[in-house]
Design an enzyme around this catalytic site. Structure first.
Site, PDB file in Angstrom:
ATOM      1  N   TYR A   1     -14.854   0.477  -7.242  1.00 49.26           N
ATOM      2  CA  TYR A   1     -16.161   1.404  -7.012  1.00 49.26           C
ATOM      3  C   TYR A   1     -16.827   1.208  -8.252  1.00 49.26           C
ATOM      4  O   TYR A   1     -17.901   1.621  -8.426  1.00 49.26           O
ATOM      5  CB  TYR A   1     -15.913   2.777  -6.773  1.00 49.26           C
ATOM      6  CG  TYR A   1     -15.028   2.868  -5.432  1.00 49.26           C
ATOM      7  CD1 TYR A   1     -15.472   2.766  -4.286  1.00 49.26           C
ATOM      8  CD2 TYR A   1     -13.593   3.252  -5.461  1.00 49.26           C
ATOM      9  CE1 TYR A   1     -15.064   2.856  -3.097  1.00 49.26           C
ATOM     10  CE2 TYR A   1     -12.911   3.208  -4.237  1.00 49.26           C
ATOM     11  CZ  TYR A   1     -13.542   3.100  -3.081  1.00 49.26           C
ATOM     12  OH  TYR A   1     -12.859   3.369  -1.981  1.00 49.26           O
TER      13      TYR A   1
ATOM     14  N   LYS B   1       1.050  10.007   5.747  1.00 42.70           N
ATOM     15  CA  LYS B   1       1.239   8.723   6.117  1.00 42.70           C
ATOM     16  C   LYS B   1       2.446   7.906   5.474  1.00 42.70           C
ATOM     17  O   LYS B   1       2.445   6.959   5.355  1.00 42.70           O
ATOM     18  CB  LYS B   1      -0.054   7.790   5.737  1.00 42.70           C
ATOM     19  CG  LYS B   1      -1.261   8.567   6.560  1.00 42.70           C
ATOM     20  CD  LYS B   1      -2.338   7.433   6.284  1.00 42.70           C
ATOM     21  CE  LYS B   1      -3.912   8.111   6.846  1.00 42.70           C
ATOM     22  NZ  LYS B   1      -4.718   7.123   6.862  1.00 42.70           N
TER      23      LYS B   1
ATOM     24  N   ARG C   1     -10.991   9.640   1.717  1.00 43.33           N
ATOM     25  CA  ARG C   1     -10.881  10.087   3.076  1.00 43.33           C
ATOM     26  C   ARG C   1     -12.121  11.137   3.286  1.00 43.33           C
ATOM     27  O   ARG C   1     -12.396  11.161   4.348  1.00 43.33           O
ATOM     28  CB  ARG C   1      -9.552  10.767   3.183  1.00 43.33           C
ATOM     29  CG  ARG C   1      -8.453   9.889   3.121  1.00 43.33           C
ATOM     30  CD  ARG C   1      -7.119  10.157   3.178  1.00 43.33           C
ATOM     31  NE  ARG C   1      -5.924   9.387   3.194  1.00 43.33           N
ATOM     32  CZ  ARG C   1      -4.705   9.439   3.008  1.00 43.33           C
ATOM     33  NH1 ARG C   1      -4.233  10.760   2.754  1.00 43.33           N
ATOM     34  NH2 ARG C   1      -3.924   8.608   3.028  1.00 43.33           N
TER      35      ARG C   1
ATOM     36  N   LYS D   1      -2.071  -1.643  -3.813  1.00 43.93           N
ATOM     37  CA  LYS D   1      -3.176  -0.413  -3.612  1.00 43.93           C
ATOM     38  C   LYS D   1      -2.120   0.777  -3.841  1.00 43.93           C
ATOM     39  O   LYS D   1      -1.141   0.920  -3.140  1.00 43.93           O
ATOM     40  CB  LYS D   1      -3.753  -0.061  -2.391  1.00 43.93           C
ATOM     41  CG  LYS D   1      -4.913   0.665  -2.241  1.00 43.93           C
ATOM     42  CD  LYS D   1      -5.602   0.775  -0.859  1.00 43.93           C
ATOM     43  CE  LYS D   1      -6.434   1.855  -0.798  1.00 43.93           C
ATOM     44  NZ  LYS D   1      -7.187   1.926   0.264  1.00 43.93           N
TER      45      LYS D   1
ATOM     46  N   LYS E   1       0.907  -1.016  -0.009  1.00 46.17           N
ATOM     47  CA  LYS E   1       0.066  -0.001  -0.021  1.00 46.17           C
ATOM     48  C   LYS E   1       0.947   1.327  -0.154  1.00 46.17           C
ATOM     49  O   LYS E   1       1.754   1.344   0.979  1.00 46.17           O
ATOM     50  CB  LYS E   1      -0.837   0.044   1.311  1.00 46.17           C
ATOM     51  CG  LYS E   1      -1.745   1.320   1.220  1.00 46.17           C
ATOM     52  CD  LYS E   1      -2.666   1.115   2.497  1.00 46.17           C
ATOM     53  CE  LYS E   1      -3.821   2.228   2.488  1.00 46.17           C
ATOM     54  NZ  LYS E   1      -4.851   2.445   3.630  1.00 46.17           N
TER      55      LYS E   1
ATOM     56  N   SER F   1     -10.252   5.519  -4.851  1.00 45.45           N
ATOM     57  CA  SER F   1     -11.286   6.630  -5.148  1.00 45.45           C
ATOM     58  C   SER F   1     -10.763   7.626  -6.004  1.00 45.45           C
ATOM     59  O   SER F   1     -11.394   8.160  -6.799  1.00 45.45           O
ATOM     60  CB  SER F   1     -11.467   7.188  -3.719  1.00 45.45           C
ATOM     61  OG  SER F   1     -10.582   7.746  -3.049  1.00 45.45           O
TER      62      SER F   1
ATOM     63  N   GLU G   1       7.613  -6.645   0.998  1.00 47.72           N
ATOM     64  CA  GLU G   1       6.601  -6.666   2.176  1.00 47.72           C
ATOM     65  C   GLU G   1       5.521  -7.545   2.028  1.00 47.72           C
ATOM     66  O   GLU G   1       5.154  -8.468   2.835  1.00 47.72           O
ATOM     67  CB  GLU G   1       5.864  -5.273   1.818  1.00 47.72           C
ATOM     68  CG  GLU G   1       6.695  -4.015   2.425  1.00 47.72           C
ATOM     69  CD  GLU G   1       6.276  -3.753   3.699  1.00 47.72           C
ATOM     70  OE1 GLU G   1       5.759  -4.636   4.517  1.00 47.72           O
ATOM     71  OE2 GLU G   1       6.907  -2.760   4.180  1.00 47.72           O
TER      72      GLU G   1
END
Length: 330
Positions: A319, A223, A206, A254, A196, A280, A239
């Site tokens: 979506y 982040k 968000r 992602k 991610k 999104s 990872e």
């Protein structure tokens, strides 16, 4: 001298093109993200995500049944937590009667065969919009992992089929797997957000959950200390392999389109299903451009979804899932 092989013979009409097509899309490819809010008879359009909504539990039930009737069999649940329930330790996440726990039960009661995955993350519950406990301006890893493990058990208790930790804390997959095993949830799966990236494409999400990092002194503004640097490629492999070793059943990349090279790298490396989250921002860009008349919405949606699957995705969280069903059935 004319060529004996003419590749255009296999492109002459739709019948032959569909017959030899290498990548095909079906309802079974999709994981449908759903946003849940408190209240009754609530269906709120998300301003930055046209035609996408937050649902109260009563309307969530109706939406899930509609998805099932379309052939969409898997959902990924997110909750918008009221501000007064947010703190620095995510305590509300462990509430057995919390919104997520009730949402899981609502989906299972409405459609028992629907596969339910749940977002395991701090940010919806954090007063600061971060994915972990903050102390002296630092996102604490191990203390946050302990809470994420408890959160996962709470979701499993409510009936979740899979938990989907999206935080990128180190060691959280092993902690979650051990916590689930200790509580007897040996069949509860883990879909790990393994690669991610700290992406600018998450903005509308968000907005949907009111979970952006707050602008406060001594609070990290982004982040980047835990999500991955988007310049890195080999780190994604490390990872992902670590998460598999720790017990992940499905691994995720992602965002989607800007990271299809990473999807292929991981698909070529691992022996577990690979998920991709078409996020999104990717959704919002297509919707906005289509509203302006700058591109053909349906054609672009199908091209993007096909590209994600062609790159190696076994699971596509998108979506656009309902749009794709409409396009395919038209």
């Amino acid at each position: 001298m004319y060529p004996l092989r003419r590749n255009r013979r296999l492109r002459a009409n739709e019948a032959i093109r569909s017959l030899v097509r290498e990548t095909t899309i079906s309802p079974n490819d999709f994981l449908v993200p759903l946003f849940v809010v408190e209240g009754k008879n609530v269906k709120e359009e998300i301003a930055s995500m046209p035609n996408y909504y937050r649902y109260s539990l009563d309307l969530l039930e109706k939406e899930v049944k509609g998805l099932w009737n379309m052939g969409l069999k898997s959902v990924l649940l997110f909750v918008k937590v009221p501000d007064h329930l947010k703190d620095n330790k995510g305590a509300e996440a462990l509430n057995a009667n919390g919104l997520m726990q009730r949402a899981i039960k609502t989906v299972k009661n409405a459609c028992p065969e629907m596969l339910v995955m749940t977002d395991v993350a701090f940010d919806p519950y954090s007063a600061y919009g971060h994915d972990g406990i903050i102390e002296n301006g630092i996102i604490l890893n191990d203390e946050s992992v302990d809470m994420l493990a408890q959160m996962s058990v709470s979701h499993a208790n409510a009936g979740a089929d899979f938990v989907a930790p999206s935080d990128m804390m180190d060691g959280r997959i092993l902690a979650i797997r051990e916590a689930l095993e200790d509580e007897g949830f040996t069949d509860t799966g883990i879909m790990s957000y393994s690669a991610k990236y700290a992406s600018a494409f998450y903005g509308p999400f968000r907005d949907a959950l009111d979970s952006a990092p707050v602008n406060m002194k001594n609070i990290p503004k982004d982040k980047k200390t835990y999500q991955m640097d988007f310049a890195n490629r080999f780190e994604a492999i490390r990872e992902t392999e670590m998460d598999i070793d720790e017990g992940a059943d499905i691994v995720m990349v992602k965002p989607g389109l800007c990271y299809l090279d990473i999807v292929r790298e991981i698909k070529n490396t691992v022996d577990v299903p690979v998920a991709v989250y078409q996020v999104s921002g990717e959704y919002a860009m297509v919707k906005a451009a289509a509203e302006k008349g700058w591109l053909d919405h349906d054609a672009v949606v199908m091209e993007q979804i096909t590209a994600i699957k062609r790159a190696g995705a076994d699971v596509i969280a998108s979506y656009f899932a309902k749009d794709v069903m409409r396009i395919m059935n038209s």
